[in-house]
Design an enzyme around this catalytic site. Sequence first.
Site, PDB file in Angstrom:
ATOM      1  N   VAL A 287       0.834  -1.204   0.000  1.00 22.22           N
ATOM      2  CA  VAL A 287       0.000   0.000   0.000  1.00 22.22           C
ATOM      3  C   VAL A 287       0.869   1.254   0.000  1.00 22.22           C
ATOM      4  CG1 VAL A 287      -1.620   1.311   1.404  1.00 22.22           C
ATOM      5  CG2 VAL A 287      -1.976  -1.119   1.051  1.00 22.22           C
ATOM      6  N   ALA A 288       1.972   1.172   0.744  1.00 21.10           N
ATOM      7  CA  ALA A 288       2.853   2.341   0.839  1.00 21.10           C
ATOM      8  C   ALA A 288       3.486   2.673  -0.506  1.00 21.10           C
ATOM      9  CB  ALA A 288       3.942   2.067   1.867  1.00 21.10           C
TER      10      ALA A 288
ATOM     11  N   ILE B 186       2.313   2.369  -3.451  1.00 22.15           N
ATOM     12  CA  ILE B 186       1.442   2.764  -4.556  1.00 22.15           C
ATOM     13  C   ILE B 186       0.807   4.142  -4.323  1.00 22.15           C
ATOM     14  CG2 ILE B 186      -0.657   2.144  -5.793  1.00 22.15           C
ATOM     15  CD1 ILE B 186       0.041  -0.764  -4.995  1.00 22.15           C
TER      16      ILE B 186
ATOM     17  N   GLU C  26      -1.980   5.892  -4.682  1.00 19.71           N
ATOM     18  CA  GLU C  26      -3.359   5.617  -5.090  1.00 19.71           C
ATOM     19  C   GLU C  26      -4.068   6.819  -5.721  1.00 19.71           C
ATOM     20  OE1 GLU C  26      -2.155   4.828  -2.165  1.00 19.71           O
ATOM     21  OE2 GLU C  26      -2.376   2.672  -1.884  1.00 19.71           O
TER      22      GLU C  26
ATOM     23  N   ASP D 108       0.875  33.143 -38.885  1.00 22.09           N
ATOM     24  CA  ASP D 108       0.383  33.908 -40.036  1.00 22.09           C
ATOM     25  C   ASP D 108       0.507  35.378 -39.703  1.00 22.09           C
ATOM     26  OD1 ASP D 108      -0.428  31.887 -41.653  1.00 22.09           O
ATOM     27  OD2 ASP D 108      -2.436  31.776 -40.811  1.00 22.09           O
TER      28      ASP D 108
ATOM     29  N   ASP E 192      -5.447  28.865 -41.127  1.00 25.17           N
ATOM     30  CA  ASP E 192      -6.889  29.085 -41.147  1.00 25.17           C
ATOM     31  C   ASP E 192      -7.573  28.478 -42.373  1.00 25.17           C
ATOM     32  OD1 ASP E 192      -5.741  30.810 -42.929  1.00 25.17           O
ATOM     33  OD2 ASP E 192      -6.371  32.646 -41.923  1.00 25.17           O
TER      34      ASP E 192
ATOM     35  N   ASP F 157      -4.394  24.456 -45.149  1.00 23.81           N
ATOM     36  CA  ASP F 157      -3.445  24.520 -44.029  1.00 23.81           C
ATOM     37  C   ASP F 157      -3.448  23.258 -43.176  1.00 23.81           C
ATOM     38  OD1 ASP F 157      -2.457  26.996 -44.626  1.00 23.81           O
ATOM     39  OD2 ASP F 157      -3.919  28.076 -43.417  1.00 23.81           O
TER      40      ASP F 157
ATOM     41  N   ASN G 220      -2.579   8.338   2.310  1.00 21.21           N
ATOM     42  CA  ASN G 220      -2.443   8.444   0.848  1.00 21.21           C
ATOM     43  C   ASN G 220      -3.687   9.004   0.185  1.00 21.21           C
ATOM     44  OD1 ASN G 220       0.045   7.393   1.066  1.00 21.21           O
ATOM     45  ND2 ASN G 220      -0.348   5.501  -0.047  1.00 21.21           N
TER      46      ASN G 220
ATOM     47  N   ASP H  46      -3.205  13.428   2.044  1.00 23.24           N
ATOM     48  CA  ASP H  46      -2.319  13.869   0.955  1.00 23.24           C
ATOM     49  C   ASP H  46      -3.023  14.510  -0.224  1.00 23.24           C
ATOM     50  OD1 ASP H  46      -0.090  13.046   2.057  1.00 23.24           O
ATOM     51  OD2 ASP H  46       0.353  11.416   0.654  1.00 23.24           O
TER      52      ASP H  46
HETATM   53  P1  ATP Z   1      -1.376  35.405 -44.010  1.00 23.81           P
HETATM   54  O1  ATP Z   1      -0.977  34.109 -44.646  1.00 23.81           O
HETATM   55  O2  ATP Z   1      -0.371  35.979 -43.127  1.00 23.81           O
HETATM   56  O3  ATP Z   1      -2.736  35.400 -43.418  1.00 23.81           O
HETATM   57  P2  ATP Z   1      -2.291  36.754 -46.286  1.00 23.81           P
HETATM   58  O4  ATP Z   1      -3.649  36.979 -45.758  1.00 23.81           O
HETATM   59  O5  ATP Z   1      -1.661  37.885 -46.987  1.00 23.81           O
HETATM   60  O6  ATP Z   1      -1.305  36.420 -45.202  1.00 23.81           O
HETATM   61  P3  ATP Z   1      -3.332  35.051 -48.226  1.00 23.81           P
HETATM   62  O7  ATP Z   1      -4.706  35.280 -47.735  1.00 23.81           O
HETATM   63  O8  ATP Z   1      -2.915  33.699 -48.699  1.00 23.81           O
HETATM   64  O9  ATP Z   1      -2.282  35.470 -47.180  1.00 23.81           O
HETATM   65  O10 ATP Z   1      -3.079  36.104 -49.393  1.00 23.81           O
HETATM   66  C1  ATP Z   1      -1.943  36.068 -50.173  1.00 23.81           C
HETATM   67  C2  ATP Z   1      -2.027  37.094 -51.243  1.00 23.81           C
HETATM   68  O11 ATP Z   1      -3.155  36.835 -52.058  1.00 23.81           O
HETATM   69  C3  ATP Z   1      -2.206  38.508 -50.726  1.00 23.81           C
HETATM   70  O12 ATP Z   1      -1.000  39.128 -50.497  1.00 23.81           O
HETATM   71  C4  ATP Z   1      -2.951  39.157 -51.874  1.00 23.81           C
HETATM   72  O13 ATP Z   1      -2.053  39.594 -52.845  1.00 23.81           O
HETATM   73  C5  ATP Z   1      -3.772  38.028 -52.452  1.00 23.81           C
HETATM   74  N1  ATP Z   1      -5.148  38.044 -51.916  1.00 23.81           N
HETATM   75  C6  ATP Z   1      -5.536  37.992 -50.647  1.00 23.81           C
HETATM   76  N2  ATP Z   1      -6.866  38.023 -50.547  1.00 23.81           N
HETATM   77  C7  ATP Z   1      -7.352  38.101 -51.794  1.00 23.81           C
HETATM   78  C8  ATP Z   1      -8.657  38.144 -52.358  1.00 23.81           C
HETATM   79  N3  ATP Z   1      -9.747  38.130 -51.617  1.00 23.81           N
HETATM   80  N4  ATP Z   1      -8.759  38.217 -53.695  1.00 23.81           N
HETATM   81  C9  ATP Z   1      -7.667  38.222 -54.467  1.00 23.81           C
HETATM   82  N5  ATP Z   1      -6.431  38.181 -53.999  1.00 23.81           N
HETATM   83  C10 ATP Z   1      -6.248  38.119 -52.685  1.00 23.81           C
END
Ligand code: ATP
Length: 885
Positions: A279-280, A282, A284, A326, A614, A618, A708, A712
């Site tokens: 017991v000591a 473990i 618990e 980003d 995002d 990604d 224990n 404790d």
């Molecule tokens: P991060 O990756 O840091 O979020 P970001 O937002 O600039 O950066 P993206 O959204 O991939 O990255 O955009 C990359 C590029 O694409 C921008 O620098 C811009 O030139 C172009 N871009 C961004 N949004 C649009 C859009 N809605 N329509 C057309 N081109 C765009």
Amino acid sequence: MWFSKSTEEIIHELSVNPETGLSTAEAQARLEKYGQNKLKGKPKKSTLELFFAQLQDMLIYVLLGAAVITIAVGEWVDAIIILMVVFLNATIGVIQESKAEKAIEALEKMTTPRSLVRRDGEVREINSEDVVAGDIVILDAGRYVPADLRLIESANLQIEESALTGESLPTEKNAKDLHEDPKTPIGEKSNMAFMSTLATYGRGEGVVIATAMETEIGKIATILDEDIDSMTPLQKRLEELGKTLGYIAIAITVVMLVIALVQDRPLFEMFLTAISLAVAAIPEGLPAIVAIVLALGVTRMSRINAIVRKLPAVETLGSVNIICSDKTGTLTQNKMTVVKFYTAGNLTNVATEGRSFAAQNTDEKELIRSFVLCSDATYENGKSTGDPTEVALVVLAEKYDMERRKLHKEHKRVGEKPFDSDRKLMSTLNQDENGYRVHTKGALDNILKISSTALVDGKVVSLTEEMKEDYLKVAEKMSDDALRVLGAAFKDTNSIINPEEMEEDLTVVGLVGMIDPPRLEVKDSIAKAKGAGITPVMITGDHKNTAVAIAKELGIASSLEQSITGSEIDELSEEEFLRKIKNYRVFARVSPEHKVKIVKAFQFHGNIVSMTGDGVNDAPALKIADIGVAMGITGTDVSKGASDMILTDDNFTTIVHAIEEGRNIYNNIKKSVIFLLSCNLGEVVAIFLAVLFNWPLPLLATQILWINLITDSFPAIALGIDPGDKDVMSKEPRKPKDSFFAHGAGQRAIIGGTLIGILTLVAFYFGLAEFGYSLNSKDIPEHVITNARTMAFVVLAGAQLFFSFSMRSMHKSVFRIGLFSNMYLVGAVILGFILQLGVITIPAFANAFKVQNLSVYDWGLVMLFSIVPFIVNEVSKLFMKESEI
Ligand code: ATP
């Protein structure tokens, strides 16, 4: 069959107007009538099942074995106490587990997917569980389909339906298709979208035709709770440790019984000793305490906007030494405003406030028109929806009296090629006076690559190298000033063309530069991260100069040499990239697959990397990173699904806070565990020495169990919620391979434990000596033994209680941290003493545990002994080097 009916029929049947969607009242009524849009998961385990699950544990087997033995030798009271302890332990386990589960469930709720629906004429984001039949759902890339939909509109919509069909390649969808054949397989129903599948590309709108268990996925009901392994590596290691200790305990019991048989010692007494020792050995209470500390920790993290999706992340956070982040939205505010625009030869500054103004020439008008027609964002009455980059363009148009709604009405969109972060472009095809016009916007370098002409004073002229350079120079200048640059181009066509044909042979119109100010708090967080041995790295799709300008402002990088672009990465060989990666702080113009490469390269050098993301693409980078961080606000469902942690405020600062919290949680668990293990060691030492020297048993099994599990546990939990160490972010990250017992923690446990054990024996000795007996005396009367055991019992408990204060820091004196800065611990220790006093003074307890009240003199003595391990530990801290503190 929904898929063979026209959209008009369906809309009629479900009584909804696709322009306005359902009214809130109607949606509410339908929700009440048909229930929430939720798939039924696996039935939850009943409390009884949970209870029995607790019993399936090595430690419990040992205790149950002990109970059987005590019954066999007729020690009924002991058997009852042991069984009660087993029962109590399982009950506490169930309570802790359901508490921890509730905390995790609450976190899961915060991250349930949300859906875009049209209600009362406007687009709203609601919890997917509240979607009802008849709702108009808007789909875009990265979003899960919340229910079964009949599509009523689609633009290059592709949906990945592997959850339903097993096919991992996305299928193309078209709202206009009709399928007459009632046997059309699910995978071919191109005018439908099904619950739990994932939109990977394009846009679409659909009307909900089935929810919850009525959906296709509900009918086959195969998804169900993925059984994610939610034990952290630490918990696994502790479980292993528990098991090993359990086996050792069993082995010791057997060996001692054999010795008893061979030496012909009294079997009964040896049984008792063996059980006490087992017991000591473990701990618990340990698994339950670690689980609750983790659960409390993640709940606390959710309050600072970091939702931990996978429990092991808590531990890994403490080791992170590279944060890849980003730029847009995470390091910056994502509040874009156009401040400049340029058409051939004309640079215009835009006033940040109010309306503008200058009479525009044709080129400027054309520029703004292209940008607006090629945007999905809206801006009305000061309220915006959609991508902030596009909102900025729509706001710019407003300033120039070009209303978005009007433009879109006059030039209806008939085709589009959506934005993606690989191309960095977006195109739409709109009706025009004499046919159709393609409008393309995106990264200027890419726009120039696909253009052959330019608009100059209203005329389309050949795009010469000089003109290209001129555009690039203007763009470069804007980028150096940290502006985000976006170019626009167009081309006319006579007929509707396919998306593949849109982005070629275009006419450049011009470009805009927009500011996106850094988040104010980020600069401090970056300094803090650096101080904590963590390197922040910026990863962005944006232009190199823009990225470096912002990185400099925030303290991430100091020069352009510390940056590299995606195409420069592609030019390097794998080895070169691996070799050079350490030099870079900014990765610009990267696409999602570069992110994977970057994470892997950093990891190659033994770094623990966190990566934010995002977008749909990604997900692989988030999965590969040690800590994948998704954005709560702007992130797609896919990125959230692939992440270990979600930031509800999309803010870089939260990552740094989460790391700090992760370090604290780990340290606190370590404190609890080291504390509990040193207590166990103390018990083992006391019993083992007694056996070795053939002394009477200083403690009984039931007494050890009491300590224990009762005395404790409270300090252990209180240590688990110790306020964070102020200096936790001035230390290097913990190395993931570092053992729990590294950096002196093991020594402290051994010294502390041994001292506690020896002092327990000393108290036992004094207890005997008071009546004129010694440890080697034979035939000691029962009341003398009881008195001596009580003294040992109180010293063991008291020494552990006092010692817990010293465990708050392995290096810093508790007086420096503040004796009262963890009031839970103060309370736990007081409670521990009250319980200890209770057990020896309340007759029923005293009888059961075979203890008795002590004289005032003895109390003084045991208190004196009890405080020794604490003092020794504190004094030893005085001799530590300042650098170790
Ligand atoms: P991060 O990756 O840091 O979020 P970001 O937002 O600039 O950066 P993206 O959204 O991939 O990255 O955009 C990359 C590029 O694409 C921008 O620098 C811009 O030139 C172009 N871009 C961004 N949004 C649009 C859009 N809605 N329509 C057309 N081109 C765009």
